[in-house]
Design an enzyme around this catalytic site. Structure first.
Site, PDB file in Angstrom:
ATOM      1  N   GLY A   1     -22.709  22.914  79.139  1.00 45.07           N
ATOM      2  CA  GLY A   1     -21.287  23.229  79.140  1.00 45.07           C
ATOM      3  C   GLY A   1     -20.834  23.768  77.799  1.00 45.07           C
ATOM      4  O   GLY A   1     -21.578  23.843  76.828  1.00 45.07           O
TER       5      GLY A   1
ATOM      6  N   ARG B   1     -18.624  23.987  72.231  1.00 49.99           N
ATOM      7  CA  ARG B   1     -17.721  24.371  71.151  1.00 49.99           C
ATOM      8  C   ARG B   1     -16.956  25.652  71.505  1.00 49.99           C
ATOM      9  O   ARG B   1     -16.605  26.437  70.628  1.00 49.99           O
ATOM     10  CB  ARG B   1     -18.473  24.543  69.828  1.00 49.99           C
ATOM     11  CG  ARG B   1     -19.632  25.529  69.860  1.00 49.99           C
ATOM     12  CD  ARG B   1     -20.232  25.672  68.477  1.00 49.99           C
ATOM     13  NE  ARG B   1     -21.423  26.513  68.509  1.00 49.99           N
ATOM     14  CZ  ARG B   1     -22.011  27.004  67.420  1.00 49.99           C
ATOM     15  NH1 ARG B   1     -21.509  26.757  66.236  1.00 49.99           N
ATOM     16  NH2 ARG B   1     -23.100  27.743  67.512  1.00 49.99           N
TER      17      ARG B   1
ATOM     18  N   GLY C   1     -17.975  20.393  67.778  1.00 52.58           N
ATOM     19  CA  GLY C   1     -17.255  21.473  68.439  1.00 52.58           C
ATOM     20  C   GLY C   1     -16.799  22.574  67.513  1.00 52.58           C
ATOM     21  O   GLY C   1     -16.069  23.479  67.928  1.00 52.58           O
TER      22      GLY C   1
ATOM     23  N   ASP D   1     -28.895  29.095  79.997  1.00 50.98           N
ATOM     24  CA  ASP D   1     -27.459  28.964  79.772  1.00 50.98           C
ATOM     25  C   ASP D   1     -26.920  30.051  78.860  1.00 50.98           C
ATOM     26  O   ASP D   1     -25.700  30.155  78.668  1.00 50.98           O
ATOM     27  CB  ASP D   1     -27.121  27.575  79.198  1.00 50.98           C
ATOM     28  CG  ASP D   1     -27.899  27.267  77.941  1.00 50.98           C
ATOM     29  OD1 ASP D   1     -29.131  27.098  78.039  1.00 50.98           O
ATOM     30  OD2 ASP D   1     -27.290  27.183  76.856  1.00 50.98           O
TER      31      ASP D   1
END
Length: 487
Positions: free
Chosen positions: A91, A94, A127, A253
């Site tokens: 996912g 950041r 992040g 990803d």
């Protein structure tokens, strides 16, 4: 015509998908932000005026310190294979999608902040992004666009003296990057491994309806979607290999379903030609070496196809994946012939190319400089500018004789051939030492080199007066530059 970010028309189609695809997430403000870079070319895609760079509200938005009416900030869920190992949940760790802007031409651009604070997917990370990596992504995404290679874009960099800790303490930065979509292979994988086949169908329908509408009219729309992603990925790999671009982290990803270059981390362009070059110092096994990129792309496509299997016919899927290699080879061959100045395919072109690459590797010849100078090749002449790139000049002479014989088969006027070669072989690329120089100056609050490089790399095939030093062979210290996953 919109002048600032708050005047854009926001639509936010991805936010209309159910909550299992994303999580609402407000950016975390950064103290005392300041403008590091603003890209007027990317701004024009949104209908923004260049003056938006100086608008106080726009600067706060580009930092993540203010959310506008019409924004629906969220972070997307996905999974992926990282260095060949499946990770069940990744996912946007950041990245925060602010919203989707629609310009006057009806084009949609998602606006995403990278480095705007923790999200539900940060996996114990902060992040944040640092100035160093933000400059590299900003410049390379625009350099790739200048080369004509599909890519995400970058609108701005905002900086702050807020400390971020990587190997050492660095200062924070936020990139506002743009894309028609940030959906990736891993966006589908997460639901395949969770056995949520209805979510796979819903996401596939979303992608078809908004990005591949012609697939809806096909007899098997989801099969057509797979075919399109395979074709675009094959074309992208041909683009990368032709210019000597190394991505560095080709995890699933980091692979776009739109065939875009996505997620710039430890990237690099070849200096001395080395087919086994590994640009990412975190890649200890060399999985993502330069010459492995097309193979890895196919491996990743198998993962993507597997995620779509609940919607597909198995036999048709196997046949579709078999088409990747011929698609890539055709596209790559076309680009190499353009670089060599061949208008059509010759019987012995592959043999000539293999021989050339062997000579370049043997002599550690600079890839970009060689092909740019090759445009000036004159059959029967010494061709000293090319010959002098080789330690053993005779290895060039041997190949040059074969090349001259091949050029004799061309019907084009030599001047026309030279002009075509200059359009196929860039003079300027974002070498690591150029990015490093811009980073070092930016640390001292001098951002002029970032803008100089952005402007230069927007027209990499053009002769630009006074800029020849940016096309020169890299200095010796460039060999000491190390980029890794933290880059």
């Amino acid at each position: 015509m919109p002048r600032t970010l708050q005047q854009l028309d926001y639509t936010n189609r991805f936010a209309r998908l159910p909550g299992r695809f994303h999580s609402a997430q407000q950016p975390t403000p950064l103290p005392s932000p300041y403008l590091v870079a603003f890209n007027p070319d990317a701004a024009a895609l949104l209908g923004l005026a260049p003056e938006a760079a100086d608008d106080p509200v726009s600067q706060q938005v580009m930092t993540g310190n203010q959310v506008l009416p019409g924004h629906e900030p969220l972070s997307a869920l996905y999974a992926g294979h990282q260095f060949g190992v499946y990770v069940p949940q990744l996912g946007d760790g950041r990245a925060i999608l602010l919203g989707e802007a629609r310009n006057e031409r009806g084009e949609h651009w998602e606006l995403q902040l990278k480095g705007a604070g923790e999200t539900p997917y940060s996996r114990m990370g902060d992040g944040r992004a640092v100035l160093r990596s933000s400059i590299r992504e900003y410049l390379c995404s625009e350099a790739m666009h200048g080369l004509g290679i599909p890519t995400t874009r970058a609108l701005s960099i905002m900086g702050s003296d807020y400390p971020v800790y990587r190997e050492t303490a660095e200062t924070a930065a936020v990139v506002l990057r743009m894309s028609p979509s940030f959906i990736r292979f891993g966006s589908f994988e997460v639901f395949f491994y969770r056995n949520q086949h209805d979510a796979i169908r819903e996401l596939a329908d979303f992608v078809i309806d908004h990005y591949y509408p012609a697939c809806r009219d096909a007899a098997r729309p989801y099969q057509a979607l797979l075919d399109q992603v395979i074709a675009r990925t094959a074309s992208l790999m041909a683009d990368w290999q032709a210019v000597g671009f190394c991505h560095g982290v080709m995890n699933t990803d980091n692979m776009s379903v739109l065939g875009l270059t996505l997620d710039y981390g430890p990237f690099g362009f070849l200096d001395a030609f080395d087919p086994g070059h590994v640009c990412n110092h975190s890649d200890h096994s060399g999985r993502y070496a330069f010459d492995q990129q097309p193979n890895i792309a196919l491996w990743n496509l198998h993962c993507f196809a597997q995620a779509l299997i609940p919607l597909l016919d198995m036999d048709a899927t196997i046949e579709a994946l078999k088409r990747f290699q011929p698609l890539f080879e055709a596209a790559y061959g076309q680009r190499l012939r353009a670089k060599l100045g061949f208008a059509a395919q010759g019987d012995k072109d592959e043999e000539l190319i293999v021989k050339l690459f062997g000579r370049l590797y043997q002599g550690q010849v600079d890839y970009t400089v060689f092909f740019r100078r090759l445009a000036g090749f004159i059959p029967g002449e010494l061709n000293a500018p090319l010959r002098d790139l080789f330690i053993e000049r005779e290895t060039f002479d041997d190949w040059a004789a074969d090349y001259a014989a091949r050029l004799a088969q061309e019907s084009r006027d030599p001047r026309e051939r030279q002009a075509a070669m200059l359009r196929a072989n860039p003079k300027y690329i974002l070498r690591n030492h150029l990015a490093e120089t811009a980073i070092r100056q930016a640390i001292e609050r001098d951002y002029s080199e970032i803008e100089r490089l952005r402007t230069l790399l927007a027209a990499p095939f053009d002769e630009q007066p006074g800029m020849d030093r940016y096309a020169a062979l890299p200095p010796e210290w460039a060999q000491q530059i190390s980029v890794s996953c933290s880059s």
